[in-house]
Scaffold this motif. Structure first.
Motif, PDB file in Angstrom:
ATOM      1  N   LEU A  36       1.908  11.236  -0.283  1.00 14.83           N
ATOM      2  CA  LEU A  36       3.084  10.368  -0.312  1.00 14.83           C
ATOM      3  C   LEU A  36       3.242   9.627   1.004  1.00 14.83           C
ATOM      4  CD1 LEU A  36       5.920   9.638  -1.774  1.00 14.83           C
ATOM      5  CD2 LEU A  36       6.829  11.227  -0.111  1.00 14.83           C
ATOM      6  N   GLU A  37       3.049  10.351   2.099  1.00 10.97           N
ATOM      7  CA  GLU A  37       3.222   9.733   3.411  1.00 10.97           C
ATOM      8  C   GLU A  37       2.198   8.621   3.608  1.00 10.97           C
ATOM      9  OE1 GLU A  37       2.237  12.150   6.744  1.00 10.97           O
ATOM     10  OE2 GLU A  37       3.562  11.047   8.089  1.00 10.97           O
ATOM     11  N   LEU A  38       0.925   8.919   3.289  1.00 14.99           N
ATOM     12  CA  LEU A  38      -0.120   7.908   3.437  1.00 14.99           C
ATOM     13  C   LEU A  38       0.162   6.703   2.537  1.00 14.99           C
ATOM     14  CD1 LEU A  38      -3.380  10.062   3.568  1.00 14.99           C
ATOM     15  CD2 LEU A  38      -2.541   8.551   5.367  1.00 14.99           C
ATOM     16  N   ALA A  39       0.607   6.976   1.297  1.00  9.40           N
ATOM     17  CA  ALA A  39       0.887   5.885   0.363  1.00  9.40           C
ATOM     18  C   ALA A  39       1.991   4.992   0.910  1.00  9.40           C
ATOM     19  CB  ALA A  39       1.281   6.443  -1.003  1.00  9.40           C
ATOM     20  N   ALA A  40       3.051   5.607   1.433  1.00  7.95           N
ATOM     21  CA  ALA A  40       4.166   4.814   1.957  1.00  7.95           C
ATOM     22  C   ALA A  40       3.738   4.041   3.205  1.00  7.95           C
ATOM     23  CB  ALA A  40       5.356   5.723   2.253  1.00  7.95           C
ATOM     24  N   ASP A  41       2.951   4.683   4.072  1.00  7.48           N
ATOM     25  CA  ASP A  41       2.462   3.981   5.268  1.00  7.48           C
ATOM     26  C   ASP A  41       1.616   2.774   4.870  1.00  7.48           C
ATOM     27  OD1 ASP A  41       3.711   5.800   6.847  1.00  7.48           O
ATOM     28  OD2 ASP A  41       1.903   6.900   7.430  1.00  7.48           O
ATOM     29  N   LEU A  42       0.684   2.996   3.930  1.00  7.92           N
ATOM     30  CA  LEU A  42      -0.195   1.900   3.501  1.00  7.92           C
ATOM     31  C   LEU A  42       0.610   0.775   2.846  1.00  7.92           C
ATOM     32  CD1 LEU A  42      -3.243   3.913   2.181  1.00  7.92           C
ATOM     33  CD2 LEU A  42      -3.389   2.001   3.797  1.00  7.92           C
ATOM     34  N   ALA A  43       1.629   1.149   2.059  1.00  5.33           N
ATOM     35  CA  ALA A  43       2.466   0.128   1.418  1.00  5.33           C
ATOM     36  C   ALA A  43       3.180  -0.707   2.469  1.00  5.33           C
ATOM     37  CB  ALA A  43       3.472   0.790   0.476  1.00  5.33           C
ATOM     38  N   GLU A  44       3.604  -0.041   3.549  1.00  6.17           N
ATOM     39  CA  GLU A  44       4.262  -0.769   4.636  1.00  6.17           C
ATOM     40  C   GLU A  44       3.308  -1.763   5.283  1.00  6.17           C
ATOM     41  OE1 GLU A  44       7.119   2.472   6.377  1.00  6.17           O
ATOM     42  OE2 GLU A  44       6.330   1.200   7.958  1.00  6.17           O
ATOM     43  N   TYR A  45       2.074  -1.283   5.569  1.00  8.79           N
ATOM     44  CA  TYR A  45       1.100  -2.170   6.204  1.00  8.79           C
ATOM     45  C   TYR A  45       0.735  -3.307   5.262  1.00  8.79           C
ATOM     46  CZ  TYR A  45       0.606   1.701   9.483  1.00  8.79           C
ATOM     47  OH  TYR A  45       0.864   2.692  10.404  1.00  8.79           O
ATOM     48  N   ALA A  46       0.619  -3.003   3.950  1.00  5.85           N
ATOM     49  CA  ALA A  46       0.309  -4.048   2.977  1.00  5.85           C
ATOM     50  C   ALA A  46       1.421  -5.092   2.966  1.00  5.85           C
ATOM     51  CB  ALA A  46       0.129  -3.450   1.586  1.00  5.85           C
ATOM     52  N   GLY A  47       2.649  -4.604   3.006  1.00  3.72           N
ATOM     53  CA  GLY A  47       3.788  -5.516   2.961  1.00  3.72           C
ATOM     54  C   GLY A  47       3.890  -6.395   4.190  1.00  3.72           C
ATOM     55  N   SER A  48       3.514  -5.851   5.354  1.00  4.24           N
ATOM     56  CA  SER A  48       3.649  -6.635   6.573  1.00  4.24           C
ATOM     57  C   SER A  48       2.332  -7.315   6.947  1.00  4.24           C
ATOM     58  CB  SER A  48       4.154  -5.735   7.708  1.00  4.24           C
ATOM     59  OG  SER A  48       3.338  -4.594   7.821  1.00  4.24           O
ATOM     60  N   GLY A  49       1.342  -7.274   6.042  1.00  8.01           N
ATOM     61  CA  GLY A  49       0.102  -8.021   6.254  1.00  8.01           C
ATOM     62  C   GLY A  49      -0.732  -7.540   7.429  1.00  8.01           C
ATOM     63  N   GLN A  50      -0.762  -6.222   7.667  1.00  2.54           N
ATOM     64  CA  GLN A  50      -1.559  -5.701   8.779  1.00  2.54           C
ATOM     65  C   GLN A  50      -2.913  -5.205   8.290  1.00  2.54           C
ATOM     66  OE1 GLN A  50       0.432  -3.423  11.916  1.00  2.54           O
ATOM     67  NE2 GLN A  50       2.195  -3.370  10.564  1.00  2.54           N
ATOM     68  N   VAL A  51      -3.862  -5.205   9.209  1.00  2.00           N
ATOM     69  CA  VAL A  51      -5.187  -4.662   8.901  1.00  2.00           C
ATOM     70  C   VAL A  51      -5.180  -3.185   9.299  1.00  2.00           C
ATOM     71  CG1 VAL A  51      -7.648  -4.851   9.392  1.00  2.00           C
ATOM     72  CG2 VAL A  51      -6.219  -6.895   9.347  1.00  2.00           C
ATOM     73  N   VAL A  52      -5.787  -2.336   8.470  1.00  4.48           N
ATOM     74  CA  VAL A  52      -5.796  -0.908   8.776  1.00  4.48           C
ATOM     75  C   VAL A  52      -7.229  -0.390   8.884  1.00  4.48           C
ATOM     76  CG1 VAL A  52      -3.598  -0.464   7.637  1.00  4.48           C
ATOM     77  CG2 VAL A  52      -5.711  -0.237   6.332  1.00  4.48           C
ATOM     78  N   THR A  53      -7.379   0.702   9.619  1.00  3.18           N
ATOM     79  CA  THR A  53      -8.655   1.418   9.609  1.00  3.18           C
ATOM     80  C   THR A  53      -8.385   2.848   9.152  1.00  3.18           C
ATOM     81  OG1 THR A  53      -8.367   2.074  11.900  1.00  3.18           O
ATOM     82  CG2 THR A  53      -9.704   0.139  11.510  1.00  3.18           C
TER      83      THR A  53
END
Lengths: 341, 323
Positions: B144-161
């Motif tokens: 859940l935590e990872l999903a919410a973090d990724l959704a946040e990054y997706a929403g704010s248009g950030q690149v993740v590793t």
């Protein structure tokens, strides 16, 4: 030196809007609703009491009323005259001892703030875990909650949970929905249960049932009339649910009767199949240098264990050579059924 | 009594909400209690800037405009519609759902955000009362935590590793992804996005992700329409684990779990053994393979061919493990 507040400003505004909406509320109830300790809620109210716009005449500062009991039509105000901003300083005991608080003037704060991006994403993610689980929550209500969330959160919260529902909706079908409906009214239920543990399909009658979630599975825990004991049933193995009307009086649930697995074996997940760790709650997980993983498999029933090992032979190999040979023998006989076609 | 920082911020919100015209910083300094402690103009300016940033982080948007202050033309105000939760018309059953979500996710990762959201809804007059006796956890809190973090990054248009260990491999590989969508399918979470190093669209199961970090700049690859991203995800979920309809023979009084998946059955002997043929309308290929192979001689996969092949592979592997 600026003193510290027990709560961030955002929470203080939520507290204010909460009391503004409710009228007189018991401190204990408000603290529970807002997940705060009573002590920090009292401190926050004390601080809010001196907030507002001073210097513009009376009635510009937030005003509170306290009482030790609620009478019909509102709280019995001990002292209604708090126009002086330092009235709280004069008598801090008043707020310390009050059981009920009412915000009588909120200085224009009438609604809570919109959800932040982080809050909206978190709530949506948590809600999405209940999609396709009609035994846990009403799915129409869930869609409604998700739809409203979308309308009050930023469009950037790109977590399209509502869409996911189309794929998994009614996974358990009517049985799960009927089960929840019966439990909501506290009724007894009769259903057909396909037990994986005993590999049998029998009619069960359960009183005092409630739903227990464990990760992706949902369980019904209740008193099985047939065996006269508390039992746990996996909801996706329940079919043909019938509401039997008011449940029998069953008394308190005993401490964990049939819960703990009774036996265990050790097994190896071969190199390359490490992802299989997600699929079952293994114990004593030990990663080895060659990429394989040694795990403990807890189980209740020897026959179940053999089905589990044979069904997962590509990803799980028992360490005991005798057990391995037994599984191989079972598999060879099963394989023969295909070769004879 | 001195004013706390939270009190000062509450006062600032009340001031900017209640005044219809734009307030200059100078006007704010004199009318908002809490700024009188500032000794110098610079000290006030610093505090005021920090306060503005803090309010904006909490979702309170300050609108800029021309103030009536003759000495200072820039002013601020807060529009109610921008910051206040609009009226919510939730039915009791939707409110009940919110109560359950509060119960089953209480104390997990991102608890502060969850409580913050639910408290605002309560303060808006929604009274979530649980309608069922529900307890336990709805999923893996880490997922859940990872999903919410990724959704946040997706929403704010950030690149993740992140590091990712795919099924069937042992060594995790590091991925650089422009996330587009986070969604759950059949109880598991997935992220879809543009994989910068593979230069292709990829989907990942979130439970196989670790060491998630953002901060690789902004996403630059064009994001397809939402419906298209959904289709990409559905296709890759099918590839992870196909959903099939199947016909399976089971011996009498056995294979309860397979029976739980079936819609209909017909009595049929097989090699002289009493049993039934089950019609299973829709189930996971992986799950059916495990159940049929696990049942040994008590179950035989009849259709489709991919199920028959998968069962045979599993059984053959078991026979080869004697060594």
């Amino acid at each position: 030196m600026t003193p510290r507040s027990p709560l961030p400003a955002e929470t203080m505004l939520t507290v204010l809007a909460y009391f503004q909406d409710r009228g007189p509320v018991a401190i204990a109830e408000a603290a529970r609703d807002l997940s705060l300790t009573e002590s920090s809620l009292r401190k926050a109210l004390g601080q809010l009491w001196t907030c507002g716009l001073p210097g513009y005449g009376p009635g510009e500062l937030i005003d509170l009323a306290f009482s030790s009991e609620v009478t019909f039509g509102g709280p019995l105000t001990i002292d209604g005259d708090f126009d002086e901003p330092d009235a709280f300083d004069d008598d801090p005991d008043l707020l310390e001892s009050a059981e009920y608080v009412e915000v009588t003037f909120s200085a224009g704060i009438t609604r809570p703030l919109r959800l932040t991006f982080e809050e909206a994403v978190t709530l949506k993610t948590a809600l999405a875990t209940l999609i396709g689980r009609p035994e846990v929550v009403d799915q129409d209500g869930l869609q409604e909650a998700l739809a409203i969330l979308s309308s009050i959160s930023t469009p950037a919260a790109r977590l399209d949970a509502a869409e996911a529902a189309q794929v998994v909706v009614n996974k358990y079908g009517d049985a799960a929905r009927d089960l929840r409906a019966a439990l909501e009214t506290g009724h007894a239920v009769r259903f057909l249960y396909h037990s994986a543990k005993s590999d049998s399909s029998r009619i069960r009658i359960v009183d005092g049932g409630r739903v227990h979630l464990d990760g992706e599975h949902t369980y019904l825990r209740g008193f099985d009339r047939g065996v006269g004991e508390w039992r746990t049933f996996r909801v996706d193995r329940i079919a043909d649910v019938e509401d039997l009307g008011p449940a029998k009086d069953i008394g308190p649930e005993p401490e964990d009767g049939d819960q703990a697995p009774t036996a265990h074996i050790y097994a190896e997940i071969p190199a390359g199949a490490e992802w299989f760790l997600d699929e079952y709650p293994f114990g004593a997980v030990e990663h080895r240098a060659d990429g394989s993983v040694r795990v403990r498999v807890d189980y209740y029933d020897a026959a179940w264990l053999r089905r589990f090992l044979c069904g997962n032979a590509t990803t799980l190999v028992p360490c005991d050579p005798e057990l391995r040979a037994e599984i191989a023998e079972t598999a060879a006989r099963a394989l023969a059924a295909y070769d004879q076609d | 009594m001195a004013t706390s920082k939270s009190q000062r911020l509450v006062n600032l919100v009340i001031c900017l909400l209640s005044r219809p015209d734009f307030q200059s910083a100078r006007q704010i300094r004199t009318s908002v209690q809490g700024y009188e402690d500032a000794i110098s103009d610079e000290g006030f300016a610093r505090t005021f800037e920090r306060d503005k940033a803090e309010l904006e982080a909490a979702g309170v948007i300050l609108e800029k405009g021309r103030s009536r202050d003759a000495d200072e033309s820039i002013g601020y105000r807060i529009r109610r519609d921008d910051v206040e939760l609009p009226p919510l018309d939730l039915t009791p059953r939707a409110a009940g759902v919110l109560a359950v979500v509060g119960e089953v996710w209480a104390g997990a990762e991102r608890n502060a955000e969850l409580i913050g959201a639910l408290n605002k809804l309560r303060a808006a007059g929604i009274h979530p009362e649980p309608s069922t006796l529900v307890e336990g956890r709805a999923g893996d809190p880490r997922e859940l935590e990872l999903a919410a973090d990724l959704a946040e990054y997706a929403g704010s248009g950030q690149v993740v590793t992140f590091s990712h260990t795919p099924a069937g491999e042992t060594e995790p590989s590091t991925r650089v992804l422009e996330p587009w969508l986070v969604a759950s399918r059949e109880g598991h979470w997935y992220v879809v996005g543009y994989d910068r190093e593979r230069e292709a669209v990829r989907s990942f199961r979130i439970s196989r992700i670790a060491h998630l970090a953002a901060g690789n700049g902004a996403a630059s690859h064009p994001r397809p329409a939402a419906a298209e991203v959904q289709q990409i995800l559905d296709a890759s979920v099918r590839a992870f684990d196909a959903t099939i309809s199947a016909r399976i023979w089971v011996a009498q009084d056995t294979s309860a779990e397979l029976r739980a998946c079936a819609r209909a059955s017909t009595v049929q002997q097989r090699a002289g053994v009493a049993g039934e043929v089950l019609e299973i309308p829709s189930a996971s290929l992986v799950r059916l393979t495990r159940l049929v192979a696990g049942a040994g001689i008590h179950a035989v996969a009849l259709e489709p061919p991919e199920l028959v092949a998968a069962v045979r592979t599993t059984l053959r592997t078991a026979t080869e493990a004697i060594a």
